[in-house]
Design a protein around this motif. Structure first.
Motif, PDB file in Angstrom:
ATOM      1  N   ALA A   9      15.944  37.971  27.748  1.00 26.27           N
ATOM      2  CA  ALA A   9      15.410  39.325  27.163  1.00 26.27           C
ATOM      3  C   ALA A   9      14.616  40.259  28.276  1.00 26.27           C
ATOM      4  O   ALA A   9      14.858  41.273  28.190  1.00 26.27           O
TER       5      ALA A   9
ATOM      6  N   GLN B  21      15.260  44.004  29.852  1.00 23.91           N
ATOM      7  CA  GLN B  21      14.180  44.945  29.454  1.00 23.91           C
ATOM      8  C   GLN B  21      14.270  44.965  27.891  1.00 23.91           C
ATOM      9  O   GLN B  21      14.169  46.212  27.430  1.00 23.91           O
ATOM     10  N   ALA B  22      14.361  44.008  27.142  1.00 23.08           N
ATOM     11  CA  ALA B  22      14.721  44.131  25.771  1.00 23.08           C
ATOM     12  C   ALA B  22      13.672  43.411  24.954  1.00 23.08           C
ATOM     13  O   ALA B  22      13.463  43.306  23.978  1.00 23.08           O
ATOM     14  N   HIS B  23      12.775  42.414  25.761  1.00 22.47           N
ATOM     15  CA  HIS B  23      11.744  41.705  25.180  1.00 22.47           C
ATOM     16  C   HIS B  23      10.847  42.701  24.274  1.00 22.47           C
ATOM     17  O   HIS B  23      10.540  42.305  23.285  1.00 22.47           O
TER      18      HIS B  23
ATOM     19  N   ILE C 265      12.228  43.925  20.928  1.00 17.62           N
ATOM     20  CA  ILE C 265      12.537  42.734  20.300  1.00 17.62           C
ATOM     21  C   ILE C 265      11.219  42.434  19.628  1.00 17.62           C
ATOM     22  O   ILE C 265      11.253  42.193  18.428  1.00 17.62           O
TER      23      ILE C 265
ATOM     24  N   GLN D 121      19.849  49.585  22.523  1.00 15.05           N
ATOM     25  CA  GLN D 121      19.066  48.158  22.081  1.00 15.05           C
ATOM     26  C   GLN D 121      20.248  47.225  22.064  1.00 15.05           C
ATOM     27  O   GLN D 121      20.164  46.033  22.500  1.00 15.05           O
TER      28      GLN D 121
ATOM     29  N   ARG E  50      21.275  46.174  25.642  1.00 17.33           N
ATOM     30  CA  ARG E  50      20.181  45.382  26.314  1.00 17.33           C
ATOM     31  C   ARG E  50      20.388  43.807  25.642  1.00 17.33           C
ATOM     32  O   ARG E  50      20.174  42.904  26.503  1.00 17.33           O
ATOM     33  N   VAL E  51      20.649  43.801  24.466  1.00 17.35           N
ATOM     34  CA  VAL E  51      20.844  42.474  23.922  1.00 17.35           C
ATOM     35  C   VAL E  51      22.061  41.696  24.397  1.00 17.35           C
ATOM     36  O   VAL E  51      22.002  40.785  25.007  1.00 17.35           O
TER      37      VAL E  51
ATOM     38  N   THR F  70      14.895  53.773  30.959  1.00 23.47           N
ATOM     39  CA  THR F  70      15.082  52.634  30.813  1.00 23.47           C
ATOM     40  C   THR F  70      16.358  52.061  31.655  1.00 23.47           C
ATOM     41  O   THR F  70      16.188  50.755  31.974  1.00 23.47           O
TER      42      THR F  70
END
Length: 642
Positions: free
Chosen positions: A480, A484-486, A489, A511, A514-515, A541
């Protein structure tokens, strides 16, 4: 109306028999339990009429001895009052034992049917998963759900209730037939007179009702497809204020289903009264002949004796004899419903996937990521999508794929993991044709992230871990972070344990992307395919994602499909696709110097509209008109658009 599944595969024998052959043998002990208790229960149900007739003749009229088959004479009282109480005891015992037999009957048939239903539904779903993607472009989700749910349930209903009724009818016919023959053979033959007429009437009914029930199965599939489509697109319906339009479309589908049902009902309401009339006439004849026999002796040249008690027993049994005949009509009706469902399920189960492993697939020790397309062409329903495309990619290279909407970019790369198979030419990975490679190894080696990735109902962590189910929480978080999803989240209500909703509706498009990228990173494939994978994120992003992925993709072959040319300008090679053909390839600088289609796209993106040649604009207008024509088709877009 959607194309019905049954039309795709010809019928092969009786679907109910085929169902038992394939799934029922392991559950045969439960069916035997059901059959035995059906027969026992029916036999016990015949006891009261026999005892009543015996009591009339032996106790009240004293015309014959009180004798009960299989009961020792020493057990039977000698006086009338004792025999009456003995008769009541037999009736109560038969009722109690009949209830016990009924319990075991229902248990046996219930388990038998439920086990087959379970195995069939699992296998049908497995078959659907095994089919190639081209199959799904011709089917609607609601239609397939109808097969997995409605049709499988219809089969289960017949196996549980219909088969039980079949053996109940057979036991009734056999038991009552033997008793009637023992009482009076000529009168029994008269009682059987309606049977040939009932059989002929039933045969006509089955031939008329079968296509109507098949139509019902198809219409309910169409209606389910409409519901599934509308519920999935509820946001669009609301934003476009199209509620009235969709209500009309649902009403049309529901009316078609109603009409199909009414067509069957018109036949049903003729069939059952017809059975009742034929059976009733037969019973009236039996009652007339038997009544005259008791009053005046054998009529119409018949011979033999018939006591009042025997006549009472005969009349009761004759009346009971009619109900199995009428019940047989209900069984035939249920069977035709189940058969129509079985045809659809069987068509699905008999369908073979066009994409499958060869007899002895090749499994490589490791995949470096060399990819080669050689004269690859692909078409669907005679519509050419990819036309004679050739290129080669060395391990670790990054390849950009660009072109106008509908050019075939996505389809080109979906051929790589064999979501579809090329019709001409070959695609090789590390020198081995993908059709020779193990499908499992091939697809584990290719990570694909689409423009609109699918998220399953569940948590964020479960969606990242999907396909890499044994991955640790630390590995999920690391993936993640790279995507760049952490950060976003962590800001969700329950972090990685937050439910994303059906299809991930609780997350934004960016989102979800990115997941999906995190899912692919966790998979750790040798070859990466990003199909507009960052189209829903902002430029900032996207830059962060690209920077994170640069290190991850450094030693991996990477394909990037993009409309924003800035996404692919640093690629080792850029492929330019137009109308399914590879028209240009080279680096960003080389393609700008060539001043072809890529250079024109670049002018569009930097705002140099005046510098575009007229022929480019004309082709753009032509392409847009073709895309709008596809979008105007019923229920949306072509599956081959990018």
């Amino acid at each position: 109306m959607a194309t019905a599944v049954p039309s795709e595969t010809p019928r092969r024998g009786d679907p109910i028999l085929g169902l038992y052959t394939r799934y029922g043998r392991a559950s045969t002990p439960y069916a035997v339990l059901g059959i035995v208790n059906t027969v026992v229960g029916r036999a016990l149900g015949l006891v009261p009429a026999f005892v009543i007739g015996l009591a009339v003749d032996a106790i009240f009229l004293d015309q014959r001895a009180y004798e009960v088959p299989f009961v020792p004479a020493a057990w039977i009282p000698v006086d009338g009052a004792g025999q009456l109480w003995f008769s009541i005891g037999i009736l109560l015992a038969a009722t109690l034992l009949g209830a016990v037999a009924s319990w075991f009957e229902d248990w046996g048939w219930g388990v038998f049917a439920q086990r087959i239903q379970h195995d069939l539904r699992i296998d049908a779903y497995a078959r659907i998963q095994d089919l190639d993607m081209s199959y799904f472009t011709g089917q609607r989700t609601g239609e397939l759900i109808s097969i997995l749910n409605n049709d499988v349930n219809a089969l289960e209903t017949f196996l549980e209730d219909g088969l039980s009724s079949v053996f109940w009818i057979l036991a009734t016919f056999a038991g009552i037939g033997l008793i009637l023959l023992s009482l009076n053979v000529p009168l029994t033959l008269i009682t059987l007179l309606p049977v040939p007429f009932l059989a002929a009437f039933t045969l006509v009914f089955t031939r008329i009702i079968e296509p109507r029930y098949l139509s019902i199965r198809e219409e309910i599939g169409d209606l389910n497809a409409r519901f599934e489509n509308n519920l999935s697109g509820i946001e669009t319906i609301k934003t476009e204020h199209a509620e009235s339009f969709e209500e009309e479309r649902v009403e049309t589908a529901s009316t078609d289903y109603l009409d199909a049902n009414l067509a069957a009902v018109r036949v049903q309401i003729t069939y059952y009264p017809g059975l009742t009339i034929i059976s009733g006439i037969g019973f009236a004849i039996t009652f007339l002949v038997g009544g005259l026999w008791v009053l005046t002796g054998p009529p119409f040249g018949l011979a033999g004796t018939l006591s009042p008690g025997a006549f009472v027993t005969f009349v009761i049994y004759a009346q009971q004899y009619i109900w199995p005949i009428i019940s047989f009509g209900s069984v035939v009706d249920d069977y035709e419903r189940a058969r129509a469902a079985g045809i659809r399920v069987q068509a699905l189960m008999d369908r073979e996937s066009e994409i499958r492993d060869v007899a002895e697939p090749t499994t490589l020790d490791r995949i470096d990521g060399a990819v080669e397309y050689e004269h690859v062409s692909f078409a669907y329903d005679a519509e050419g999508i990819i036309d004679d495309v050739s290129f080669a990619v060395s391990p670790g290279e990054t390849i950009g794929v660009v072109g106008p909407t509908g050019a075939g970019k996505s389809t080109l790369l979906k051929l790589l993991p064999r979501l579809y198979d090329a019709e001409k030419g070959s695609i090789r990975v590390d020198g081995v044709d993908v059709r020779e490679l193990s499908i499992e190894q091939l697809r584990r080696s290719v990570g694909y992230v689409g423009q609109d990735p699918f998220l399953f109902f569940g948590t964020v962590a479960e969606n990242i871990r999907y396909g890499s189910f044994e991955a640790s929480d630390e590995a999920v978080e690391a993936a993640a972070r790279r995507a760049q999803a952490h950060e976003f989240i962590e800001n969700l209500p329950d972090g990685y344990d937050t439910l994303v909703g059906e299809r991930g509706v609780k997350l934004s498009g960016g989102q979800r992307q990115r997941v999906a990228i995190a899912r692919t990173i966790l998979k750790d494939p040798c070859i990466l395919v990003f199909d507009e994978a960052t189209s829903h994120v902002d430029t900032e992003t996207e830059a962060l994602i690209q920077r994170s992925l640069a290190d991850f993709a450094r030693d991996r072959t990477t394909f990037v499909i993009a409309h924003r040319l800035s996404t692919v300008r640093r690629a080792d090679t850029i492929l330019v696709i137009e109308d399914g053909r590879l028209v240009e390839q080279g680096t960003h600088r080389e393609l700008l110097r060539a001043d072809g289609l890529y250079a024109n796209f670049w002018k569009v993106q930097v705002g140099d509209i005046e510098g575009l040649p007229p022929e480019f604009l004309e082709r753009a207008i032509s392409r847009q008109a073709r895309i709008e024509a596809l979008d105007g088709a019923e229920d949306g877009e072509s599956p081959w658009e990018d």
